[in-house]
Enzyme design. Sequence first.
Site, PDB file in Angstrom:
ATOM      1  N   GLY A 175       0.650  -0.921  -0.199  1.00  0.00           N
ATOM      2  CA  GLY A 175       0.360   0.097  -0.361  1.00  0.00           C
ATOM      3  C   GLY A 175       0.431   1.265   0.104  1.00  0.00           C
ATOM      4  N   HIS A 180       4.216   2.437  -7.967  1.00  0.00           N
ATOM      5  CA  HIS A 180       3.261   1.691  -8.502  1.00  0.00           C
ATOM      6  C   HIS A 180       2.966   1.550  -9.249  1.00  0.00           C
ATOM      7  CE1 HIS A 180       4.131   1.741  -3.412  1.00  0.00           C
ATOM      8  NE2 HIS A 180       4.155   0.395  -3.714  1.00  0.00           N
ATOM      9  N   GLN A 218       7.877  -9.181   7.754  1.00  0.00           N
ATOM     10  CA  GLN A 218       9.179  -8.614   7.040  1.00  0.00           C
ATOM     11  C   GLN A 218      10.234  -7.813   7.186  1.00  0.00           C
ATOM     12  OE1 GLN A 218       7.293  -8.167   3.453  1.00  0.00           O
ATOM     13  NE2 GLN A 218       8.659  -6.285   3.389  1.00  0.00           N
ATOM     14  N   GLY A 256       9.228  -3.633  -8.985  1.00  0.00           N
ATOM     15  CA  GLY A 256      10.653  -3.082  -9.253  1.00  0.00           C
ATOM     16  C   GLY A 256      12.247  -2.452  -9.123  1.00  0.00           C
ATOM     17  N   ASP A 300      14.184  -2.137  -5.331  1.00  0.00           N
ATOM     18  CA  ASP A 300      13.901  -3.460  -4.669  1.00  0.00           C
ATOM     19  C   ASP A 300      14.500  -4.193  -5.475  1.00  0.00           C
ATOM     20  OD1 ASP A 300      12.452  -1.981  -1.978  1.00  0.00           O
ATOM     21  OD2 ASP A 300      10.960  -1.427  -4.070  1.00  0.00           O
ATOM     22  N   SER A 354       7.323   4.434  -0.803  1.00  0.00           N
ATOM     23  CA  SER A 354       6.523   5.008   0.550  1.00  0.00           C
ATOM     24  C   SER A 354       7.233   6.011   1.567  1.00  0.00           C
ATOM     25  CB  SER A 354       5.213   3.353   0.516  1.00  0.00           C
ATOM     26  OG  SER A 354       5.127   2.794  -1.010  1.00  0.00           O
TER      27      SER A 354
END
Length: 251
Positions: free
Chosen positions: A29, A35, A59, A145, A148, A184
Amino acid sequence: MTVVLRSPQEFKQWRKKQSGSVGFVPTMGALHSGHEQLLKTARAENNIVVLSIFVNPTQFNDPKDFEKYPITWDADLKMAQNNKVDAIFYPHAPDMYPDNYRYKVTENEYSKTLDGAHRPGHFDGVLSVVMKLFNVVSPTKAYFGEKDFQQMRLIQGMVESFFMNLEIVPVATVRESDGLAKSSRNVRLTQEQRALAPAIYKAITTSKTADEAAQALSAQGFKVDYVTDIDNRRYVAAFLGEVRLIDNVQI
């Protein structure tokens, strides 16, 4: 019309009724234009697009980081609808971990380097939840993406190692006009920190060596976890205050 499905069982019932290729974008989110690029790519390549939103507790090696992770459901739903997402899988943690995380997926080499060396257990949580999501969603393709990059490589390796029947599609990092990688976590930066943050991209693209980049960042007030060159790619992780930022570029 975007349908929202809350439990694995509910989603699987919906999934049985779908036909054609399914493009899947797993997220936690707090969606941004990075995103959105994943969603646009999935929409262009598939009959059906599924988005998952799940802030995965396993995580986070730092409980405070988990507590502070931004939740922006209304904006996320609007972005999904604007990009013609067919379904959002939005589960509760107890439904995703009915075993209370007794079973997990572990990679024993690459996951222990870079981010894994600084965040114990992080990639166990990532790989475990992504395998669960793949098993629920049954996608044709899943989109990740390149910001990462280590995560994406580990997920590709998991899919290959376990003979999973889907394709992992990398999507290039989306950046702000000043070079900062979209994340984010960027919303947690103060105004002053946000002004300084693009120095990460500048350091890793203009420095001759990883050590030089690390020194440049430290001199500007970043707390550097690492700057490392591996296989023609430069990786960085550094803190501004409490916010940990990561990035990578090909060199």
